[in-house]
Write a protein that holds these residues in place. Structure first.
Motif, short mmCIF file in Angstrom:
data_model
loop_
_atom_site.label_atom_id
_atom_site.label_comp_id
_atom_site.label_asym_id
_atom_site.label_seq_id
_atom_site.Cartn_x
_atom_site.Cartn_y
_atom_site.Cartn_z
N GLU A 210 0.83 -1.21 0.00
CA GLU A 210 0.00 0.00 0.00
C GLU A 210 0.86 1.26 0.00
O GLU A 210 0.57 2.23 -0.68
CB GLU A 210 -0.95 -0.01 1.20
N GLU A 211 1.95 1.24 0.77
CA GLU A 211 2.86 2.39 0.81
C GLU A 211 3.48 2.61 -0.57
O GLU A 211 3.59 3.74 -1.04
CB GLU A 211 3.96 2.17 1.86
N ARG B 138 2.16 1.73 -3.43
CA ARG B 138 1.11 2.21 -4.33
C ARG B 138 0.93 3.72 -4.21
O ARG B 138 0.68 4.42 -5.20
CB ARG B 138 -0.22 1.50 -4.01
N LEU B 139 1.09 4.25 -3.01
CA LEU B 139 0.90 5.67 -2.75
C LEU B 139 2.14 6.52 -3.02
O LEU B 139 2.07 7.75 -2.99
CB LEU B 139 0.46 5.87 -1.29
N THR C 88 2.21 9.45 -5.57
CA THR C 88 1.26 10.53 -5.29
C THR C 88 1.72 11.35 -4.09
O THR C 88 1.08 12.33 -3.73
CB THR C 88 -0.14 9.95 -4.99
N GLY D 68 1.59 10.19 -1.18
CA GLY D 68 0.73 9.77 -0.09
C GLY D 68 1.37 8.71 0.80
O GLY D 68 2.43 8.17 0.50
N THR D 69 0.71 8.43 1.90
CA THR D 69 1.17 7.42 2.84
C THR D 69 -0.03 6.92 3.66
O THR D 69 -1.01 7.64 3.82
CB THR D 69 2.25 7.97 3.79
N HIS D 70 0.07 5.71 4.16
CA HIS D 70 -0.94 5.24 5.10
C HIS D 70 -0.36 5.10 6.51
O HIS D 70 -1.03 4.66 7.43
CB HIS D 70 -1.57 3.91 4.63
#
Length: 195
Positions: free
Chosen positions: A52-53, A55-56, A59, A61-63
């Protein structure tokens, strides 16, 4: 005066690295600099780059909430200090994970990708200090082990991110060092004139 972020990477609070951290904070504060500490182990930072990290990543982004907080701290600092051991001739996986996850691609983040390579966005960091400890003597790290900390981490990665005024100080042979030698090492930290 400057606003410093101190990135500390050691799991044991009675280590010599912890003593160095204490001296760094004292020296910065005695010169009127403000400090914010990132203690990677104590704060439970997860250095693993999961799906997920990744994937972001493009962009920005981060989770992971620590990633966003750490990047904000670095983006608003004038200086940065890393305090870390040298493990197997390199920085520990925890610190490598910090760079991997926190240094996000994107305008206004840590770097952008251009046709000619990476352009560092962290030009706000005017003063960069890396303090390391090693079992091996410093000359061995420089000559026999390929000078990985200086060549790859300091003058490769940190330079590529746009950090300026880079300085590396290693305290070699620390495992079997005498109390007097360790005192001299700590005095060397105290004597550094952080800008």
């Amino acid at each position: 005066m400057s606003n410093y972020v101190v990135v500390y990477c050691h799991p044991y609070e009675k280590s010599f690295n912890h003593a160095i951290l204490g001296r760094v904070l004292e020296a910065l504060e005695s010169r009127g600099h403000s400090t914010r500490l990132i203690d990677l182990y104590a704060e439970g930072f997860n250095p693993v780059y999961d799906r997920e990290e990744l994937r972001l990543f493009h962009t920005g982004g981060t989770h992971d909430p620590l990633v966003g907080r750490y990047l904000d701290m670095v983006r608003s600092a004038d200086g940065i200090v890393f305090v870390t051991p040298v493990w197997w001739n390199s920085v520990p996986g925890m610190l490598k994970g910090f760079i991997d996850k926190v240094m996000k691609e994107g305008e206004g983040l840590s770097h952008t990708v251009t046709p000619t390579g990476i352009h560092g966005e962290l030009g706000n960091i005017r003063h960069t200090y890396v303090f390391t400890t090693s079992t091996s003597p410093t000359i061995w790290l420089r000559v026999m082990a390929g000078d990985g900390i200086k060549r790859v981490f300091v003058d490769g990665t940190l330079k590529q991110l746009g950090m300026k005024g880079r300085r590396w100080v290693n305290f070699g042979g620390v495992t079997g060092s005498s109390p007097e030698r360790r005192r001299r090492y700590l005095d060397k930290v105290s004597a550094i004139r952080f800008k």
